[in-house]
Design an enzyme around this catalytic site. Structure first.
Site, mmCIF file in Angstrom:
data_model
loop_
_atom_site.group_PDB
_atom_site.id
_atom_site.type_symbol
_atom_site.label_atom_id
_atom_site.label_comp_id
_atom_site.label_asym_id
_atom_site.label_seq_id
_atom_site.Cartn_x
_atom_site.Cartn_y
_atom_site.Cartn_z
ATOM 1 N N ASP A 290 -29.643 -22.510 4.092
ATOM 2 C CA ASP A 290 -29.267 -23.821 3.557
ATOM 3 C C ASP A 290 -27.911 -24.180 4.181
ATOM 4 O O ASP A 290 -27.443 -23.483 5.100
ATOM 5 C CB ASP A 290 -29.275 -23.835 2.013
ATOM 6 C CG ASP A 290 -28.141 -23.006 1.399
ATOM 7 O OD1 ASP A 290 -27.394 -22.340 2.151
ATOM 8 O OD2 ASP A 290 -28.019 -23.021 0.167
ATOM 9 N N CYS B 134 -28.009 -18.115 2.426
ATOM 10 C CA CYS B 134 -27.464 -19.187 1.581
ATOM 11 C C CYS B 134 -26.013 -18.804 1.282
ATOM 12 O O CYS B 134 -25.435 -17.992 2.014
ATOM 13 C CB CYS B 134 -28.309 -19.402 0.319
ATOM 14 S SG CYS B 134 -28.421 -17.990 -0.795
ATOM 15 N N THR C 30 -24.705 -17.092 -1.286
ATOM 16 C CA THR C 30 -24.576 -15.720 -1.794
ATOM 17 C C THR C 30 -25.715 -14.785 -1.371
ATOM 18 O O THR C 30 -25.608 -13.569 -1.528
ATOM 19 C CB THR C 30 -24.595 -15.741 -3.336
ATOM 20 O OG1 THR C 30 -25.823 -16.378 -3.746
ATOM 21 C CG2 THR C 30 -23.407 -16.501 -3.904
ATOM 22 N N HIS D 115 -36.484 2.466 0.827
ATOM 23 C CA HIS D 115 -37.092 2.687 -0.490
ATOM 24 C C HIS D 115 -37.977 1.526 -0.942
ATOM 25 O O HIS D 115 -38.975 1.745 -1.615
ATOM 26 C CB HIS D 115 -36.006 2.914 -1.556
ATOM 27 C CG HIS D 115 -35.439 4.300 -1.521
ATOM 28 N ND1 HIS D 115 -34.626 4.801 -2.510
ATOM 29 C CD2 HIS D 115 -35.559 5.301 -0.603
ATOM 30 C CE1 HIS D 115 -34.286 6.053 -2.226
ATOM 31 N NE2 HIS D 115 -34.823 6.375 -1.055
ATOM 32 N N HIS E 209 -42.317 6.141 -2.769
ATOM 33 C CA HIS E 209 -41.862 4.743 -2.759
ATOM 34 C C HIS E 209 -43.035 3.780 -2.552
ATOM 35 O O HIS E 209 -42.983 2.638 -2.996
ATOM 36 C CB HIS E 209 -40.798 4.536 -1.687
ATOM 37 C CG HIS E 209 -39.609 5.426 -1.906
ATOM 38 N ND1 HIS E 209 -38.789 5.302 -3.010
ATOM 39 C CD2 HIS E 209 -39.144 6.483 -1.195
ATOM 40 C CE1 HIS E 209 -37.852 6.237 -2.959
ATOM 41 N NE2 HIS E 209 -38.048 6.969 -1.870
HETATM 42 C C1 RB5 Z 1 -25.200 -23.875 -2.454
HETATM 43 O O1 RB5 Z 1 -24.006 -24.449 -2.886
HETATM 44 C C2 RB5 Z 1 -25.386 -22.500 -3.101
HETATM 45 O O2 RB5 Z 1 -25.633 -22.651 -4.454
HETATM 46 C C3 RB5 Z 1 -26.510 -21.755 -2.421
HETATM 47 O O3 RB5 Z 1 -26.223 -21.642 -1.073
HETATM 48 C C4 RB5 Z 1 -26.769 -20.326 -2.860
HETATM 49 O O4 RB5 Z 1 -25.624 -19.557 -2.868
HETATM 50 C C5 RB5 Z 1 -27.601 -20.151 -4.039
HETATM 51 O O5 RB5 Z 1 -27.972 -19.021 -4.403
#
Ligand code: RB5
Length: 157
Positions: free
Chosen positions: A12, A69, A71, A102, A137
């Protein structure tokens, strides 16, 4: 696994800059990369890109998916809704190691706001070179797939 796994890539807006670096790195290492986008920094919703990449992996059109993304969390949550996909958020090398050996994870989700390009390269190196151990596993991974069927059929009752 083919000699050089094919990798489907997506991000994203928060993951876009790292996705670009990941693509350059994988191509420089000789991997075949299918970049499903985006091609600009414009805002996009991570589930849309997660679905694109997860579908490629589920259809076995790609060996692995890499999703970026902010995180790595939302991408993994969304990708894991696609049957056959085992997505893992790995923002460190140890998680990447165990996700492969695993959990037989087939989609790597990275946090573009948490991981710098050099760390991402190390995570990718581990991910792409670590085989699934199988054995005990395998049974556990099969139980993950069974959960899908179990809960879908319970809904239909
Ligand atoms: C976008 O701002 C953020 O929410 C997205 O990239 C992500 O981290 C969501 O899990």
């Amino acid at each position: 696994m083919p000699e050089k796994p094919k990798v489907a890539l997506g991000a994203d807006h928060a993951g876009f800059p790292l996705k670009e670096k990941v693509r350059e790195y994988l191509v420089s290492k000789g991997y075949e990369v299918e970049d499903t986008g985006p091609t600009t920094l414009s805002r996009v919703d991570y589930p849309d890109l997660a679905e694109k990449v997860a579908a490629r992996v589920a259809a076995r059109e790609a060996t692995f998916g890499v999703l970026v993304c902010g995180t790595g969390l939302g991408m993994a949550m969304a990708a894991n809704r696609v049957p056959g996909v085992r997505a893992a958020t790995c923002n460190d090398t140890l998680s990447a190691h165990f996700a492969r050996c695993h959990n037989d994870a087939n989609v790597l989700a990275l946090g573009g706001r948490l991981v710098d390009p050099a760390t991402a390269e190390k995570i990718l190196d581990i991910w792409l070179s670590t085989p699934f151990e199988g054995g005990r596993h395998q049974r556990r991974v099969e139980k993950i797939a069974a959960l899908n069927q179990q809960h879908n059929s319970e809904k239909k009752k």
